[in-house]
Each structure stands twice: as C-alpha cells, then as structure tokens.
Motif scaffolding. Sequence first.
Motif, PDB file in Angstrom:
ATOM      1  N   TYR A  10       0.755  -1.130  -0.228  1.00 15.39           N
ATOM      2  CA  TYR A  10      -0.494   0.240  -0.515  1.00 15.39           C
ATOM      3  C   TYR A  10       0.558   1.454  -0.329  1.00 15.39           C
ATOM      4  CZ  TYR A  10      -3.349  -3.721   1.039  1.00 15.39           C
ATOM      5  OH  TYR A  10      -3.837  -4.837   0.804  1.00 15.39           O
ATOM      6  N   ARG A  11       0.345   2.512  -0.817  1.00 11.74           N
ATOM      7  CA  ARG A  11       0.701   3.954  -0.667  1.00 11.74           C
ATOM      8  C   ARG A  11       0.034   4.974  -0.180  1.00 11.74           C
ATOM      9  NH1 ARG A  11       2.695   4.020  -6.713  1.00 11.74           N
ATOM     10  NH2 ARG A  11       3.818   6.112  -6.284  1.00 11.74           N
ATOM     11  N   ILE A  12       0.924   5.722   0.638  1.00  9.65           N
ATOM     12  CA  ILE A  12      -0.022   6.740   0.803  1.00  9.65           C
ATOM     13  C   ILE A  12       0.241   8.237   1.049  1.00  9.65           C
ATOM     14  CG2 ILE A  12      -0.629   7.563   3.208  1.00  9.65           C
ATOM     15  CD1 ILE A  12      -0.500   4.615   5.226  1.00  9.65           C
ATOM     16  N   VAL A  13      -0.239   8.836   0.237  1.00 14.10           N
ATOM     17  CA  VAL A  13      -0.123   9.567  -0.672  1.00 14.10           C
ATOM     18  C   VAL A  13      -0.395  10.846  -0.216  1.00 14.10           C
ATOM     19  CG1 VAL A  13      -0.159  11.094  -2.355  1.00 14.10           C
ATOM     20  CG2 VAL A  13       0.135   8.623  -2.680  1.00 14.10           C
ATOM     21  N   GLY A  73      -0.344   0.050  -4.208  1.00 14.00           N
ATOM     22  CA  GLY A  73       0.483   0.130  -5.141  1.00 14.00           C
ATOM     23  C   GLY A  73       0.657  -0.699  -5.994  1.00 14.00           C
ATOM     24  N   ARG A  74      -0.213  -1.787  -6.150  1.00 12.36           N
ATOM     25  CA  ARG A  74      -0.488  -2.588  -7.444  1.00 12.36           C
ATOM     26  C   ARG A  74      -1.043  -1.892  -8.570  1.00 12.36           C
ATOM     27  NH1 ARG A  74      -0.214  -7.736  -3.987  1.00 12.36           N
ATOM     28  NH2 ARG A  74      -1.308  -6.383  -3.704  1.00 12.36           N
ATOM     29  N   ARG A  75      -1.830  -1.243  -8.169  1.00 11.19           N
ATOM     30  CA  ARG A  75      -3.229  -0.446  -9.118  1.00 11.19           C
ATOM     31  C   ARG A  75      -2.239   0.175 -10.380  1.00 11.19           C
ATOM     32  NH1 ARG A  75      -8.215   1.424  -5.815  1.00 11.19           N
ATOM     33  NH2 ARG A  75      -8.824   1.927  -8.197  1.00 11.19           N
ATOM     34  N   ASP A  76      -3.048   1.117 -11.242  1.00  9.50           N
ATOM     35  CA  ASP A  76      -2.552   1.482 -12.075  1.00  9.50           C
ATOM     36  C   ASP A  76      -2.303   3.420 -11.297  1.00  9.50           C
ATOM     37  OD1 ASP A  76      -2.436   3.784 -13.862  1.00  9.50           O
ATOM     38  OD2 ASP A  76      -3.690   3.255 -14.943  1.00  9.50           O
ATOM     39  N   SER A 131      -3.155   6.739 -13.196  1.00  9.16           N
ATOM     40  CA  SER A 131      -4.826   7.175 -13.304  1.00  9.16           C
ATOM     41  C   SER A 131      -5.152   7.691 -11.481  1.00  9.16           C
ATOM     42  CB  SER A 131      -5.895   5.797 -13.743  1.00  9.16           C
ATOM     43  OG  SER A 131      -5.221   5.943 -15.758  1.00  9.16           O
ATOM     44  N   LEU A 132      -4.672   6.662 -10.923  1.00  4.03           N
ATOM     45  CA  LEU A 132      -5.294   7.103  -9.962  1.00  4.03           C
ATOM     46  C   LEU A 132      -4.927   8.496  -9.181  1.00  4.03           C
ATOM     47  CD1 LEU A 132      -4.613   3.914  -7.201  1.00  4.03           C
ATOM     48  CD2 LEU A 132      -7.017   4.908  -8.306  1.00  4.03           C
ATOM     49  N   LEU A 133      -3.783   8.768  -9.753  1.00  2.41           N
ATOM     50  CA  LEU A 133      -3.506  10.277  -8.726  1.00  2.41           C
ATOM     51  C   LEU A 133      -4.051  11.161  -9.607  1.00  2.41           C
ATOM     52  CD1 LEU A 133       0.483   9.133  -8.090  1.00  2.41           C
ATOM     53  CD2 LEU A 133      -1.464   9.764  -5.764  1.00  2.41           C
TER      54      LEU A 133
END
Length: 111
Positions: free
Chosen positions: A77-80, A96-99, A102-104
């Motif tokens: 997991y990434r916490i931005v 973090g394995r997601r796109d 696009s999410l950002l």
Amino acid sequence: MAGPCHAVLLTAGAEQDLEALYEYIAESDSPAAADRVLDRLMKSAESLATFPERGSYPRELLALGIREYRQTFFKPYRIVYRIVGETVYIVLVADGRRDMQSLLAQRLLRN
C-alpha cells in the motif's frame, strides 16, 4: 526542520480508500486480517506527525514536475500526502499494484 507537532488528517477520499480496502480484505480474507492492515496503515499515517518530509515523491508525479505530494509505504500500500504548514493531509491510500498514474490524476483533479 519538522518536529512531532504536525497534525495528520485524512481527506474524505482517503477515508473512502481505507473503508474500501477494509471491506475488500474482510471479504477476501477475514475481518481480523482487515483490522491488522487498517491498524498498520493508520500507524504509518500517524508516524507522519514527526518528520513528514522523509517521504519520497511519487514517481508518477515527479515525471510531471509535481513536488507537492509525498508518499510512504506499508507494502503493497501507498499513502500519498501533502504537507501544508503544520498539517499533513493524507489524500490517497491505495494498493501500489494498481494503476497509480490514473488514480493520482483522478484524485488530484477532484481536490
């Protein structure tokens, strides 16, 4: 130099991210596993109260020249987050394995 005085707040989007992650893990694994992951994610987020500048810049945003956001990890997991004065705003919590590009883009355009 930052001290332990930063407040750490979740945006509405980050709260929704955590709820969705919890539901997914509870359904696909178990509620106990979801509790453990949520607890670790919250500890990672809360640790940003001290020295939030230690986080790295998301590479997807660096490529665009954006240095307003940083990230920390509880793999995968990434916490931005974004630091504004003495407050750390968590804007995204995602696998973090997601796109992430696009999410950002979607999250930053919404905020």
